[in-house]
Design a protein around this motif. Structure first.
Motif, PDB file in Angstrom:
ATOM      1  N   SER A  48      47.383  41.625 -35.767  1.00  0.00           N
ATOM      2  CA  SER A  48      46.540  40.665 -35.099  1.00  0.00           C
ATOM      3  C   SER A  48      44.950  40.516 -35.095  1.00  0.00           C
ATOM      4  O   SER A  48      44.632  39.373 -35.335  1.00  0.00           O
ATOM      5  N   LEU A  49      44.584  41.521 -35.187  1.00  0.00           N
ATOM      6  CA  LEU A  49      43.030  41.490 -35.454  1.00  0.00           C
ATOM      7  C   LEU A  49      42.624  41.079 -36.752  1.00  0.00           C
ATOM      8  O   LEU A  49      41.591  40.188 -36.756  1.00  0.00           O
ATOM      9  N   TYR A  50      43.313  41.492 -37.767  1.00  0.00           N
ATOM     10  CA  TYR A  50      43.037  40.799 -39.060  1.00  0.00           C
ATOM     11  C   TYR A  50      42.959  39.468 -39.321  1.00  0.00           C
ATOM     12  O   TYR A  50      42.433  38.807 -39.727  1.00  0.00           O
ATOM     13  N   ASP A  51      44.213  38.809 -38.708  1.00  0.00           N
ATOM     14  CA  ASP A  51      44.603  37.496 -38.675  1.00  0.00           C
ATOM     15  C   ASP A  51      43.209  36.672 -37.852  1.00  0.00           C
ATOM     16  O   ASP A  51      42.835  35.727 -38.473  1.00  0.00           O
ATOM     17  N   ASN A  52      42.775  37.499 -36.960  1.00  0.00           N
ATOM     18  CA  ASN A  52      41.688  36.440 -36.148  1.00  0.00           C
ATOM     19  C   ASN A  52      40.386  36.535 -37.074  1.00  0.00           C
ATOM     20  O   ASN A  52      39.569  35.718 -37.302  1.00  0.00           O
ATOM     21  N   VAL A  53      39.948  37.768 -37.959  1.00  0.00           N
ATOM     22  CA  VAL A  53      38.986  37.723 -38.662  1.00  0.00           C
ATOM     23  C   VAL A  53      39.202  37.147 -39.901  1.00  0.00           C
ATOM     24  O   VAL A  53      37.985  36.640 -40.402  1.00  0.00           O
ATOM     25  N   ALA A  54      40.087  36.996 -40.387  1.00  0.00           N
ATOM     26  CA  ALA A  54      40.420  36.121 -41.559  1.00  0.00           C
ATOM     27  C   ALA A  54      40.348  34.689 -41.406  1.00  0.00           C
ATOM     28  O   ALA A  54      39.774  33.890 -42.181  1.00  0.00           O
ATOM     29  N   THR A  55      40.587  34.308 -40.036  1.00  0.00           N
ATOM     30  CA  THR A  55      40.517  32.900 -39.605  1.00  0.00           C
ATOM     31  C   THR A  55      39.146  32.387 -39.312  1.00  0.00           C
ATOM     32  O   THR A  55      38.576  31.347 -39.803  1.00  0.00           O
ATOM     33  N   ASN A  56      38.564  33.400 -38.262  1.00  0.00           N
ATOM     34  CA  ASN A  56      37.157  32.939 -37.836  1.00  0.00           C
ATOM     35  C   ASN A  56      36.089  33.411 -38.678  1.00  0.00           C
ATOM     36  O   ASN A  56      35.347  34.466 -38.228  1.00  0.00           O
ATOM     37  N   THR A  57      35.901  32.991 -39.884  1.00  0.00           N
ATOM     38  CA  THR A  57      35.168  33.431 -40.918  1.00  0.00           C
ATOM     39  C   THR A  57      33.720  33.010 -40.556  1.00  0.00           C
ATOM     40  O   THR A  57      33.394  32.171 -39.753  1.00  0.00           O
ATOM     41  N   ALA A  58      32.569  33.487 -41.393  1.00  0.00           N
ATOM     42  CA  ALA A  58      31.148  32.996 -41.170  1.00  0.00           C
ATOM     43  C   ALA A  58      31.356  31.578 -41.863  1.00  0.00           C
ATOM     44  O   ALA A  58      30.498  30.750 -41.184  1.00  0.00           O
ATOM     45  N   GLN A  59      32.153  31.244 -42.501  1.00  0.00           N
ATOM     46  CA  GLN A  59      32.168  29.788 -43.293  1.00  0.00           C
ATOM     47  C   GLN A  59      32.708  28.829 -42.428  1.00  0.00           C
ATOM     48  O   GLN A  59      32.211  27.636 -41.847  1.00  0.00           O
ATOM     49  N   TYR A  60      33.789  29.300 -41.559  1.00  0.00           N
ATOM     50  CA  TYR A  60      34.482  28.493 -40.700  1.00  0.00           C
ATOM     51  C   TYR A  60      33.396  28.143 -39.438  1.00  0.00           C
ATOM     52  O   TYR A  60      33.436  27.176 -38.710  1.00  0.00           O
ATOM     53  N   TRP A  61      32.584  29.173 -38.927  1.00  0.00           N
ATOM     54  CA  TRP A  61      31.488  28.954 -37.882  1.00  0.00           C
ATOM     55  C   TRP A  61      30.424  28.078 -38.203  1.00  0.00           C
ATOM     56  O   TRP A  61      30.402  27.102 -37.458  1.00  0.00           O
ATOM     57  N   ALA A  62      30.068  28.109 -39.582  1.00  0.00           N
ATOM     58  CA  ALA A  62      29.168  27.152 -39.908  1.00  0.00           C
ATOM     59  C   ALA A  62      29.703  25.842 -40.050  1.00  0.00           C
ATOM     60  O   ALA A  62      29.139  24.671 -39.527  1.00  0.00           O
ATOM     61  N   ALA A  63      30.897  25.687 -40.714  1.00  0.00           N
ATOM     62  CA  ALA A  63      31.316  24.324 -40.845  1.00  0.00           C
ATOM     63  C   ALA A  63      31.735  23.841 -39.686  1.00  0.00           C
ATOM     64  O   ALA A  63      31.740  22.437 -39.485  1.00  0.00           O
ATOM     65  N   SER A  64      32.271  24.306 -38.732  1.00  0.00           N
ATOM     66  CA  SER A  64      32.640  23.887 -37.333  1.00  0.00           C
ATOM     67  C   SER A  64      31.508  23.243 -36.728  1.00  0.00           C
ATOM     68  O   SER A  64      31.561  22.429 -35.956  1.00  0.00           O
ATOM     69  N   PHE A  65      30.353  24.249 -36.542  1.00  0.00           N
ATOM     70  CA  PHE A  65      28.898  23.608 -36.021  1.00  0.00           C
ATOM     71  C   PHE A  65      28.702  22.486 -36.592  1.00  0.00           C
ATOM     72  O   PHE A  65      28.324  21.330 -35.779  1.00  0.00           O
ATOM     73  N   ILE A  66      28.363  22.459 -37.883  1.00  0.00           N
ATOM     74  CA  ILE A  66      27.964  21.075 -38.457  1.00  0.00           C
ATOM     75  C   ILE A  66      28.987  19.990 -38.555  1.00  0.00           C
ATOM     76  O   ILE A  66      28.545  18.762 -38.182  1.00  0.00           O
ATOM     77  N   ALA A  67      30.056  20.055 -38.167  1.00  0.00           N
ATOM     78  CA  ALA A  67      31.037  18.949 -37.951  1.00  0.00           C
ATOM     79  C   ALA A  67      30.767  18.580 -36.636  1.00  0.00           C
ATOM     80  O   ALA A  67      30.896  17.271 -36.319  1.00  0.00           O
ATOM     81  N   GLU A  68      30.746  19.351 -35.652  1.00  0.00           N
ATOM     82  CA  GLU A  68      30.353  18.802 -34.285  1.00  0.00           C
ATOM     83  C   GLU A  68      28.944  18.218 -34.294  1.00  0.00           C
ATOM     84  O   GLU A  68      28.927  17.374 -33.555  1.00  0.00           O
ATOM     85  N   LEU A  69      28.089  18.598 -34.905  1.00  0.00           N
ATOM     86  CA  LEU A  69      27.073  17.703 -35.150  1.00  0.00           C
ATOM     87  C   LEU A  69      27.029  16.524 -35.715  1.00  0.00           C
ATOM     88  O   LEU A  69      26.398  15.643 -35.185  1.00  0.00           O
ATOM     89  N   ASP A  70      27.806  16.526 -36.742  1.00  0.00           N
ATOM     90  CA  ASP A  70      28.217  15.144 -37.465  1.00  0.00           C
ATOM     91  C   ASP A  70      28.627  14.080 -36.190  1.00  0.00           C
ATOM     92  O   ASP A  70      28.365  13.073 -36.398  1.00  0.00           O
ATOM     93  N   LYS A  71      29.620  14.714 -35.413  1.00  0.00           N
ATOM     94  CA  LYS A  71      30.276  13.981 -34.235  1.00  0.00           C
ATOM     95  C   LYS A  71      29.079  13.449 -33.561  1.00  0.00           C
ATOM     96  O   LYS A  71      28.806  12.077 -32.973  1.00  0.00           O
ATOM     97  N   VAL A  72      28.124  14.117 -32.975  1.00  0.00           N
ATOM     98  CA  VAL A  72      27.026  13.711 -32.395  1.00  0.00           C
ATOM     99  C   VAL A  72      26.414  12.487 -33.054  1.00  0.00           C
ATOM    100  O   VAL A  72      25.882  11.472 -32.172  1.00  0.00           O
ATOM    101  N   LYS A  73      26.139  12.932 -34.256  1.00  0.00           N
ATOM    102  CA  LYS A  73      25.265  11.856 -35.152  1.00  0.00           C
ATOM    103  C   LYS A  73      26.039  10.586 -35.079  1.00  0.00           C
ATOM    104  O   LYS A  73      25.321   9.472 -34.900  1.00  0.00           O
ATOM    105  N   ALA A  74      27.484  10.524 -35.113  1.00  0.00           N
ATOM    106  CA  ALA A  74      28.059   9.328 -35.276  1.00  0.00           C
ATOM    107  C   ALA A  74      28.223   8.721 -33.784  1.00  0.00           C
ATOM    108  O   ALA A  74      28.600   7.387 -33.875  1.00  0.00           O
TER     109      ALA A  74
END
Length: 599
Positions: free
Chosen positions: A306-332
């Motif tokens: 259960s812990l590993y599934d979480n670590v493998a999903t919520n990666t550093a890349q996912y964190w950065a991509a989701s933040f930038i994607a939300e910023l792009d929504k704001v921009k639009a």
């Protein structure tokens, strides 16, 4: 370096002032801010002498990200209490723009981490550790020697574990890597005292229960330590995400060792399969160590998976991509315009269109739009000019004029009841009076069971704010703090009051507290000016609509009207602020002048 269209991402508390400094230079820039540490409760943050400057600095961002919901909640409560801002879980409405609030838990680069873990040097160190501690259970920990990392408390809890569970004496070793910090404190001496006491109490010629390394170790040794461990003991008193826990889970592919984690880390919010502890409760930590070392293999594996599934999903890349994607929504999002980007309303803008159209609808706010705010909300403004403007406007057979107000029916009758040619709405849309007609309910069976609880809160604040008053309307209650003997004190208490209402009542009922310039109104969420506008439009099919207002209650009206396919639509806000309106004017005088000068 900045070019138009670029995105600026500011990271961590050291730069909380930077978004405001950037906004001064680059008013059109899209700015994101992410806080990597916990945001303290408002009780702690309000002690800072620079509290206002820090909040105003970071609030010039378009998006503010936090690791967990609790950190974001603390921030929103602090903004509400210190700056008297209307905060919702999704964001904060500023006068100049809207600030989005988002939750973005950070992770590790799992692919890069696994690549480093597979290097030969790590394997050699694993063999060394397995040989050195053969037959022993290994608990690992790695922390900075900061007071908030709870290293001393951890040592005291481990001492209690060995005392309460003597069967583990001689069989368990705690390896604590303690990293130096730039802080000059007495913490190391206090920790060393505990370590020395535990080792002298439980050691023998072949066994030492605590290995305390006041140094950093190479990354390959660190990975080997996490791989070899039978459990990890991560118990900070307060921490952000604490990625050591993520790295430990990634290293436990083969052993599936349990993770003991402090409930005061941000990581705990997403790691439900760990063993949760309060680091101040030494007995609880002691019992968790015993449970971790006694756990059967099946439960270990299920928790680890259960812990590993979480670590493998919520990666550093996912964190950065989701933040930038939300910023792009704001921009639009084109509704997040600064008032300087929308034109000033001028009769020349629509004079020709007005003259040509045949069925016109006007929806005008009262206080702050047609009439300026007064010292006392009960005192009458000078009505002569307002009445003349409304009479002239409504006498044109092509015009239908409504004044939409938050005031009660009685107050509206006193102010404008003598003008039979206009329609009126009272209490922010709860009641409507057609031109020449009688007052009618817009909503059936409005639930007002929440009113006694709100009244009790308002009475509490009224007693403490001389000069303030409560106005109990049919479907809402208003606390007028602008009339306080000391307005600054009234405004300060208003922020406390609004926070109090939403914390105690807003969560359980369908009401919301609307903060005005000089009052707080608590009203059911369904009752809005947009709802009464829909009622009006059922009987009027206009080819020209003008809506003018000055506060947050009018924003829903602007948004609703802008979405309608009416050929000529003019929505206008009073004052410079972030708005849904298409135009703005500077003040009440400008509104009356524009209406007077219509052809």
């Amino acid at each position: 370096m900045y070019q138009p269209g670029d995105t600026i991402w500011v990271n961590d508390y050291h730069l909380m002032l930077l978004p405001a400094l950037l906004r001064q230079r680059l008013p059109d820039a899209i700015i994101g801010f992410f806080l990597h540490i916990p945001f303290p409760s408002s009780e702690i943050f309000r002690c800072l002498p620079t509290r206002k400057e820090l909040l105003e600095g970071v609030l010039e961002s378009d998006l503010i990200g936090f690791q967990t919901y609790s950190f974001a909640r603390h921030f929103l409560q602090t903004c509400s209490r210190i700056l008297s801002l209307e905060a919702t879980p999704r964001g904060i409405q500023m006068d100049s723009h809207y600030v989005n609030i988002g939750i973005f838990p950070i992770g590790i680069d799992i692919a890069g981490f696994n690549e480093k873990r597979s290097q030969p040097d790590v394997g050699r160190w694993v063999e060394v550790l397995q040989e050195k501690y053969a037959g022993k259970k290994i608990i690992v920990a790695r922390d900075k020697l900061d007071s908030i990392k709870g290293v001393r408390q951890k040592m005291l809890a481990f001492e209690q574990f060995l005392t309460n569970h003597p069967e583990w004496q001689g069989k368990v070793i705690l390896i604590q890597v303690a990293l130096s910090t730039t802080e000059q404190n007495e913490l190391q001496a206090h920790i060393t005292d505990v370590v020395s006491r535990v080792n002298s109490k439980f050691s023998n010629i072949a066994y030492q229960p605590i290995v305390f390394l006041h140094q950093d170790i190479s990354f390959s040794q660190y990975l080997a330590l996490l791989t070899t461990a039978d459990a990890a003991l991560i118990t900070p008193l307060r921490d952000g995400m604490n990625l050591t826990s993520h790295e430990y889970v990634a290293c436990q592919h083969d052993k599936h060792g349990p993770l003991i984690l402090s409930e005061f880390t941000g990581t705990y919010g997403t790691f439900g399969a760990c063993l949760r502890v309060n680091p101040w409760d030494y007995r609880q930590v002691s019992d968790a160590i015993h449970e971790a070392l006694s756990m059967n293999d099946e439960e270990k594996y299920n928790r680890w998976q259960s812990l590993y599934d979480n670590v493998a999903t919520n990666t550093a890349q996912y964190w950065a991509a989701s933040f930038i994607a939300e910023l792009d929504k704001v921009k639009a999002d084109t509704s997040r315009r600064y008032s300087t980007h929308i034109p000033v309303l001028n009769p020349t803008t629509f004079g020709d269109t007005y003259a040509k159209t045949k069925k016109r609808l006007f929806m005008l706010d009262y206080d702050g739009t047609l009439a300026a705010f007064n010292k006392s909300p009960q005192s009458l403004p000078s009505p002569q000019r307002i009445n003349q403007v409304l009479q002239k406007l409504s006498q044109d057979p092509n015009n239908t004029v409504y004044v939409l107000s938050g005031q009660s029916k009685d107050n509206m009758n006193i102010r404008l009841g003598n003008i039979s040619t206009i329609g009126m709405s009272a209490e922010s849309g709860a009641y409507i009076r057609q031109p020449g007609g009688q007052w009618e309910d817009v909503f059936d069976n409005v639930d007002v069971s929440w009113k006694p609880a709100v009244m009790e809160i308002f009475e509490y604040y009224t007693e403490r704010t001389p000069g303030s008053s409560i106005e109990n309307k049919d479907v809402s209650i208003v606390w007028h703090f602008g009339t306080a003997d000391h307005p600054q004190f009234g405004a300060w208490l208003a922020a406390e009051c609004q926070n109090h209402i939403m914390e105690s009542i807003g969560k359980n009922t369908t009401v919301h507290a609307i903060a005005g310039k000089q009052n707080i109104e608590v009203i059911p969420r369904d009752i809005t000016k947009a709802a009464v506008a829909a009622r009006i439009l059922q009987s009027v099919q206009p080819d020209f609509v003008m809506a003018i207002g000055d506060d947050r209650a009018d924003e829903e009206l602007f948004a609703y009207i802008n979405k309608l396919n009416i050929p000529n639509t003019i929505t206008c806000t009073v004052g410079a602020k972030s708005t849904e309106a298409l135009y703005f004017v500077n003040g009440v005088h400008s509104v009356l002048t524009i209406l007077e000068n219509l052809p």
